[in-house]
Design a protein around this motif. Structure first.
Motif, PDB file in Angstrom:
ATOM      1  N   GLY A   1     -16.695  21.923  55.046  1.00  0.00           N
ATOM      2  CA  GLY A   1     -16.632  20.604  55.670  1.00  0.00           C
ATOM      3  C   GLY A   1     -18.006  20.006  55.916  1.00  0.00           C
ATOM      4  O   GLY A   1     -18.952  20.242  55.178  1.00  0.00           O
ATOM      5  N   SER A   2     -18.121  19.242  56.998  1.00  0.00           N
ATOM      6  CA  SER A   2     -19.374  18.568  57.322  1.00  0.00           C
ATOM      7  C   SER A   2     -20.259  19.395  58.241  1.00  0.00           C
ATOM      8  O   SER A   2     -21.378  18.991  58.546  1.00  0.00           O
ATOM      9  N   VAL A   3     -19.749  20.553  58.713  1.00  0.00           N
ATOM     10  CA  VAL A   3     -20.514  21.428  59.598  1.00  0.00           C
ATOM     11  C   VAL A   3     -20.978  22.655  58.817  1.00  0.00           C
ATOM     12  O   VAL A   3     -20.184  23.295  58.125  1.00  0.00           O
ATOM     13  N   PHE A   4     -22.248  22.970  58.939  1.00  0.00           N
ATOM     14  CA  PHE A   4     -22.821  24.126  58.247  1.00  0.00           C
ATOM     15  C   PHE A   4     -22.324  25.399  58.918  1.00  0.00           C
ATOM     16  O   PHE A   4     -22.660  25.682  60.067  1.00  0.00           O
ATOM     17  N   GLN A   5     -21.505  26.182  58.208  1.00  0.00           N
ATOM     18  CA  GLN A   5     -20.926  27.403  58.763  1.00  0.00           C
ATOM     19  C   GLN A   5     -20.935  28.495  57.693  1.00  0.00           C
ATOM     20  O   GLN A   5     -19.924  28.748  57.042  1.00  0.00           O
ATOM     21  N   PRO A   6     -22.075  29.160  57.499  1.00  0.00           N
ATOM     22  CA  PRO A   6     -22.151  30.212  56.488  1.00  0.00           C
ATOM     23  C   PRO A   6     -21.515  31.501  56.993  1.00  0.00           C
ATOM     24  O   PRO A   6     -21.357  31.695  58.198  1.00  0.00           O
ATOM     25  N   PRO A   7     -21.156  32.407  56.084  1.00  0.00           N
ATOM     26  CA  PRO A   7     -20.681  33.725  56.524  1.00  0.00           C
ATOM     27  C   PRO A   7     -21.836  34.536  57.071  1.00  0.00           C
ATOM     28  O   PRO A   7     -22.951  34.465  56.553  1.00  0.00           O
ATOM     29  N   PHE A   8     -21.610  35.308  58.137  1.00  0.00           N
ATOM     30  CA  PHE A   8     -22.701  36.037  58.792  1.00  0.00           C
ATOM     31  C   PHE A   8     -22.912  37.441  58.219  1.00  0.00           C
ATOM     32  O   PHE A   8     -23.872  38.111  58.564  1.00  0.00           O
TER      33      PHE A   8
ATOM     34  N   ASP B   1     -21.746  16.624  51.954  1.00  0.00           N
ATOM     35  CA  ASP B   1     -21.923  15.866  53.195  1.00  0.00           C
ATOM     36  C   ASP B   1     -21.949  16.812  54.385  1.00  0.00           C
ATOM     37  O   ASP B   1     -20.975  16.951  55.127  1.00  0.00           O
ATOM     38  N   LEU B   2     -23.090  17.485  54.579  1.00  0.00           N
ATOM     39  CA  LEU B   2     -23.263  18.364  55.732  1.00  0.00           C
ATOM     40  C   LEU B   2     -24.098  17.623  56.777  1.00  0.00           C
ATOM     41  O   LEU B   2     -25.219  17.198  56.488  1.00  0.00           O
ATOM     42  N   ARG B   3     -23.572  17.505  57.976  1.00  0.00           N
ATOM     43  CA  ARG B   3     -24.225  16.683  58.997  1.00  0.00           C
ATOM     44  C   ARG B   3     -24.804  17.475  60.154  1.00  0.00           C
ATOM     45  O   ARG B   3     -25.645  16.965  60.883  1.00  0.00           O
ATOM     46  N   SER B   4     -24.333  18.703  60.357  1.00  0.00           N
ATOM     47  CA  SER B   4     -24.803  19.443  61.525  1.00  0.00           C
ATOM     48  C   SER B   4     -24.654  20.938  61.280  1.00  0.00           C
ATOM     49  O   SER B   4     -23.969  21.375  60.350  1.00  0.00           O
ATOM     50  N   ILE B   5     -25.308  21.715  62.151  1.00  0.00           N
ATOM     51  CA  ILE B   5     -25.186  23.166  62.157  1.00  0.00           C
ATOM     52  C   ILE B   5     -24.467  23.563  63.434  1.00  0.00           C
ATOM     53  O   ILE B   5     -24.852  23.143  64.525  1.00  0.00           O
ATOM     54  N   SER B   6     -23.419  24.347  63.312  1.00  0.00           N
ATOM     55  CA  SER B   6     -22.639  24.700  64.496  1.00  0.00           C
ATOM     56  C   SER B   6     -23.497  25.491  65.481  1.00  0.00           C
ATOM     57  O   SER B   6     -24.394  26.237  65.078  1.00  0.00           O
TER      58      SER B   6
END
Length: 344
Positions: free
Chosen positions: A253-260, A216-221
């Motif tokens: 969580g629901s926010v797309f937060q990949p490692p950079f 359940d991913l809803r957005s990209i930070s």
């Protein structure tokens, strides 16, 4: 990767007649060329860097042509050993060579009445280029081990990431074949020249991967999006797609937060005038700190503004050299004063 619909960040599904996501001027110019050449049956040469979507353009040409109901056949000339490529193209008879235990038709026959997409055409050996030229001109060939001529009706779309004109000068590619292939040349822009399309592409890939993985991913930070916009993407759309898929797997969580870190290692371009990934991330955090009056936690703090945990924010600040909010703020003020001659 055929993309017939685009699921935008707000859930709206838009029709994409070309199967291609993007709204920049350079991409629109390419799609206009596709619209012009698709109905004609002419040979097309698609040129562009690796990962720019050359096969996607070839599929669009086929889908918008009168041949749309006939086969679309793909052959990657770089993926087949030179000794076997002729058989893959034209087929062979039983006993034509060691291991040919049965008759096999080639890709030209498979694509009869349709379109044959020859990817990485620049990797084809010179002796085979002569035979390909004959098929393009005469629409006929012989299978290996056969003296019977086979006639076909095939439209050829070729693609390459190499400079064929330079290869002609080096005697690595035939000029007559080049001019026969490039009846209608199309040049695809790299992703760094259409960076405005990155948000739409990233959301599409995120939604597609999340649905497949039941996440359940809803957005990209905002921080992640800014970092993606700052990156050069040398691997183009293919690299972006792989990065997003990896990020979907790792986002808790629901926010797309990949490692950079993977982007930082690869961001090696110099002199482009664009920020590095660390520069973009640092500036974004500093802007957020200013907006939240340098309060890290709480409902109105920087961490909440960025959509990340307070511990994550602190870790990023430490990695980027923002040792403390107050210390960084004073350092920035001193830097501005020095720049305007306030300090001696």
């Amino acid at each position: 990767m055929v993309l017939n619909t685009f699921h935008s960040s707000n859930g709206v599904v838009e029709n994409l007649p070309h199967g291609i996501i993007g709204n920049t001027g350079v991409l629109k110019s390419v799609l206009q060329q596709v619209d012009l050449v698709a109905p004609t049956g002419s040979t097309v040469l698609i040129q562009g860097e690796t990962g720019t979507g050359k096969e996607l353009i070839a599929q669009a040409i086929h889908r918008l042509s009168p041949r749309r109901n006939a086969p679309f056949v793909t052959l990657n000339c770089a993926a087949i050993p030179a000794s076997l490529l002729e058989s893959e193209l034209f087929g062979h008879e039983r006993g034509a060579f060691t291991g040919a235990v049965m008759q096999r038709i080639g890709h030209f026959e498979m694509a009869h009445a349709g379109t044959l997409f020859l990817d990485e055409i620049g990797e084809m050996a010179l002796d085979l280029q002569v035979k390909l030229l004959r098929v393009l001109q005469e629409q006929e060939f012989e299978r290996l081990g056969s003296g019977r001529t086979t006639r076909v009706d095939v439209r050829v779309v070729a693609a390459t990431n190499r400079d064929l004109l330079q290869m002609i000068e080096a005697k690595e590619f035939r000029s007559d074949l080049y001019y026969r292939l490039s009846v209608f040349p199309i040049s695809l822009p790299p992703l760094r020249e259409r960076s405005e399309d990155i948000p739409a592409l990233a959301h599409h890939f995120m939604n597609k991967c999340a649905a497949r993985m039941n996440k359940d991913l809803r957005s990209i930070s905002p921080e992640t999006m800014e970092a993606m916009l700052a990156y050069e993407w040398p691997g183009n759309i293919r690299e972006l797609q792989n990065f997003v898929e990896r990020g979907v797997i790792l986002s808790p969580g629901s926010v797309f937060q990949p490692p950079f870190l993977p982007l930082q290692r690869k961001n090696t371009k110099v002199g482009t005038g664009r920020k590095t990934l660390d520069d973009a991330t640092r500036d974004h955090i500093l802007e957020a700190l200013d907006r939240t009056k340098w309060v890290l936690g709480g409902r109105k703090g920087t961490a909440a503004y960025l959509g990340i945990a307070r511990t994550t924010l602190i870790a990023k600040m430490r990695r980027l050299g923002i040792e403390s909010a107050l210390g960084e703020k004073h350092a920035r003020r001193a830097s501005h004063q020095e720049a305007f001659g306030v300090l001696a």
